[in-house]
Design a protein around this motif. Structure first.
Motif, short mmCIF file in Angstrom:
data_model
loop_
_atom_site.label_atom_id
_atom_site.label_comp_id
_atom_site.label_asym_id
_atom_site.label_seq_id
_atom_site.Cartn_x
_atom_site.Cartn_y
_atom_site.Cartn_z
N ARG A 1 0.39 2.72 -8.00
CA ARG A 1 0.14 2.57 -6.86
C ARG A 1 0.65 3.69 -6.06
O ARG A 1 1.63 4.32 -6.50
CB ARG A 1 0.97 1.27 -6.31
CG ARG A 1 0.41 -0.12 -6.81
CD ARG A 1 1.32 -1.09 -6.32
NE ARG A 1 0.46 -2.26 -6.40
CZ ARG A 1 0.97 -3.64 -6.07
NH1 ARG A 1 2.07 -3.75 -5.21
NH2 ARG A 1 0.37 -4.87 -6.34
N LEU A 2 0.07 3.83 -4.97
CA LEU A 2 0.33 5.11 -4.02
C LEU A 2 0.64 4.58 -2.83
O LEU A 2 0.01 3.86 -2.18
CB LEU A 2 -1.00 6.02 -4.10
CG LEU A 2 -0.83 7.16 -2.73
CD1 LEU A 2 0.43 8.07 -3.09
CD2 LEU A 2 -2.07 8.00 -2.77
N CYS A 3 2.05 4.75 -2.26
CA CYS A 3 2.57 4.34 -0.95
C CYS A 3 2.59 5.44 -0.21
O CYS A 3 3.35 6.73 -0.37
CB CYS A 3 3.95 3.70 -1.14
SG CYS A 3 3.84 2.17 -2.26
N VAL A 4 2.04 5.35 1.18
CA VAL A 4 2.12 6.53 1.89
C VAL A 4 2.77 5.96 3.46
O VAL A 4 1.95 5.03 3.91
CB VAL A 4 0.59 7.10 2.29
CG1 VAL A 4 1.03 8.47 3.28
CG2 VAL A 4 0.03 7.55 1.09
N ILE A 5 3.69 6.71 3.88
CA ILE A 5 4.27 6.33 5.32
C ILE A 5 3.89 7.32 6.24
O ILE A 5 4.24 8.48 6.13
CB ILE A 5 5.80 6.17 5.23
CG1 ILE A 5 6.35 5.21 4.22
CG2 ILE A 5 6.37 5.99 6.78
CD1 ILE A 5 7.85 5.21 3.97
N THR A 6 3.25 6.84 7.29
CA THR A 6 2.76 7.91 8.40
C THR A 6 3.63 7.65 9.79
O THR A 6 4.38 6.45 9.58
CB THR A 6 1.43 7.84 8.55
OG1 THR A 6 1.11 6.30 8.99
CG2 THR A 6 0.50 7.95 7.38
N PHE A 7 3.63 8.61 10.59
CA PHE A 7 4.34 8.45 11.86
C PHE A 7 3.54 8.56 13.10
O PHE A 7 4.10 8.53 14.12
CB PHE A 7 5.54 9.23 11.69
CG PHE A 7 6.79 8.70 10.67
CD1 PHE A 7 7.59 8.01 11.30
CD2 PHE A 7 6.49 9.12 9.63
CE1 PHE A 7 8.81 7.41 10.53
CE2 PHE A 7 7.71 8.53 8.66
CZ PHE A 7 8.69 7.74 9.10
N HIS A 8 2.33 8.97 12.79
CA HIS A 8 1.62 9.07 14.02
C HIS A 8 0.00 8.67 13.59
O HIS A 8 -0.49 8.97 12.75
CB HIS A 8 1.69 10.35 14.93
CG HIS A 8 1.62 11.74 14.38
ND1 HIS A 8 0.17 12.23 13.67
CD2 HIS A 8 2.51 12.60 13.53
CE1 HIS A 8 0.64 13.15 13.00
NE2 HIS A 8 1.59 13.59 12.98
N LEU B 1 3.23 1.93 6.81
CA LEU B 1 3.08 1.98 5.35
C LEU B 1 1.57 1.46 4.86
O LEU B 1 1.47 0.16 5.06
CB LEU B 1 4.24 1.46 4.64
CG LEU B 1 4.12 1.29 3.14
CD1 LEU B 1 4.39 2.47 2.29
CD2 LEU B 1 5.16 0.21 2.53
N ARG B 2 0.99 2.32 4.18
CA ARG B 2 -0.28 1.83 3.44
C ARG B 2 -0.18 1.99 2.00
O ARG B 2 0.46 3.05 1.53
CB ARG B 2 -1.44 2.72 3.90
CG ARG B 2 -1.84 2.49 5.41
CD ARG B 2 -3.13 3.15 5.86
NE ARG B 2 -3.26 2.71 7.23
CZ ARG B 2 -3.91 2.02 7.64
NH1 ARG B 2 -4.53 0.82 7.13
NH2 ARG B 2 -4.02 1.82 9.05
N VAL B 3 -0.45 1.01 1.22
CA VAL B 3 -0.54 0.96 -0.31
C VAL B 3 -1.79 0.93 -0.86
O VAL B 3 -2.54 -0.16 -0.47
CB VAL B 3 0.50 -0.10 -0.75
CG1 VAL B 3 0.78 -0.15 -2.30
CG2 VAL B 3 1.94 0.03 0.28
N ILE B 4 -2.16 1.55 -1.87
CA ILE B 4 -3.39 1.48 -2.89
C ILE B 4 -3.01 1.31 -4.17
O ILE B 4 -2.05 1.83 -4.79
CB ILE B 4 -4.37 2.55 -2.39
CG1 ILE B 4 -5.63 2.51 -2.95
CG2 ILE B 4 -3.84 4.00 -2.76
CD1 ILE B 4 -6.58 3.35 -2.62
N GLU B 5 -3.69 0.63 -4.84
CA GLU B 5 -3.76 0.12 -6.53
C GLU B 5 -4.80 1.01 -6.96
O GLU B 5 -5.96 0.80 -6.36
CB GLU B 5 -3.12 -0.98 -6.77
CG GLU B 5 -3.19 -1.30 -8.07
CD GLU B 5 -2.77 -2.54 -8.52
OE1 GLU B 5 -1.86 -3.31 -8.00
OE2 GLU B 5 -3.57 -3.23 -9.24
N LYS B 6 -4.57 1.94 -8.05
CA LYS B 6 -5.94 2.35 -8.56
C LYS B 6 -6.35 1.43 -9.61
O LYS B 6 -5.61 0.64 -10.45
CB LYS B 6 -5.14 3.62 -9.56
CG LYS B 6 -6.38 4.56 -9.99
CD LYS B 6 -5.97 5.94 -10.49
CE LYS B 6 -7.06 6.92 -11.07
NZ LYS B 6 -6.24 8.03 -11.40
#
Length: 308
Positions: free
Chosen positions: A234-241, A302-307
């Motif tokens: 899994r890839l977790c990405v936190i963005t702020f804008h 936070l967006r999460v994707i699973e390969k």
């Protein structure tokens, strides 16, 4: 310096859930900061592997200190080179990767780093402490290019007025401090737009993104990180804008897309199948309690994707 480097981990519980940590798994924090997230990942591993990465030498020193008791190390570098850095550290594939795209509390609050519009420090803004500074950009770029950066990266509606004022002022004297730039922005924005929010926020955000080539690194880093995942990783990405979040949302959608044949084809000839699945349809956001404790979490997603 090291012990003072702090970074309040935003959306911590949501990240730990999103990564779905296995005690013997392999995890990479591509934007380690003060090891706020990393240390909590480390606590959940037994026999597993954790690698921290950060471009800021202050962060590398502080995170190394904090992860040393768990036996994990931190490499200096940019997450856009995550596959190369992982390989250099003996990692061929990962069960989970975290990218927290925010500026750390330490970077914002250390006045001399030049990220904040609240003080009067050298106009720097370099996360890596190398290369061109924000002062270099405001004093050398053409007015049209400055306006473009402020509009595209900061969504600043007064980008042309601010850019024009920067160029007028720098002809008289070089713009060298955060205080000077903040004063120029304040003079360029109509009074009624200053009541609700500090008018400098968007300009400083835009210049920081430009100085650190943040969107270019994000564009490459998302592909590199996804490639590095094991199936089921899994890839977790936190963005702020919003611009950052849009880039992540669109890239995740492309990983999840199957057939790309024209709709009038009777059957698929491209053979393309989805490579990932979204773990959460909507991004996770900070709870009211977290927002109260840490106001910087208000804009976090936070967006999460699973390969697959």
């Amino acid at each position: 310096m090291d012990s003072n480097f702090y970074h309040l981990p935003v959306l911590l519980e949501e990240v730990l859930t999103g990564l779905d940590i296995k005690p013997k798994g392999v995890y990479i924090d591509g934007t380690c900061g003060g090891a706020g997230h990393s240390r909590e990942i480390a606590k959940r591993l037994s026999g597993g592997t954790l690698l921290g990465i950060d471009r800021d030498p202050d962060a590398v020193r502080a995170a190394s200190e904090r992860l040393a008791p768990y036996g994990f190390r931190v490499a200096r570098g940019n997450y856009s080179d995550i596959r190369y850095i992982a390989r250099e550290n003996g990692i061929e594939a990962a069960d989970g990767i975290l990218l927290d795209l925010g500026v750390s509390s330490h970077q914002l609050d250390t006045e001399e780093r030049g990220f904040s519009y609240h003080g009067n420090a050298p106009l720097d803004m370099r996360m890596s402490q190398e290369g061109q500074t924000a002062a270099d950009l405001v004093n050398t770029l053409a007015e049209s290019e400055l306006a473009r950066i402020l509009f595209e990266y900061g969504e600043e509606k007064f980008s042309r007025r601010i850019a024009g004022e920067i160029v007028r002022r720098r002809a008289e004297k070089l713009i060298e401090t955060t205080g000077e730039l903040a004063e120029i922005v304040g003079a360029s924005v109509p009074a009624k737009f200053k009541r609700d929010k500090n008018p400098c926020r968007k300009t400083f955000q835009a210049l920081r993104i430009a100085v650190n080539c943040e969107f270019e690194h994000l564009d490459r880093g998302l592909d590199e990180a996804f490639e590095l995942l094991k199936p089921g990783g899994r890839l977790c990405v936190i963005t702020f804008h919003s611009i950052e979040d849009r880039i992540v949302k669109q890239r995740f959608a492309s990983f999840c897309k199957g057939c790309i044949c024209p709709p009038d084809f009777p059957q698929c000839v491209c053979g393309k199948t989805p490579r990932g699945r979204l773990v959460n349809r909507k991004p996770a956001e900070a709870s009211p309690e977290e927002q109260e404790k840490n106001p910087r979490s208000r804009s976090a997603k936070l967006r999460v994707i699973e390969k697959l």
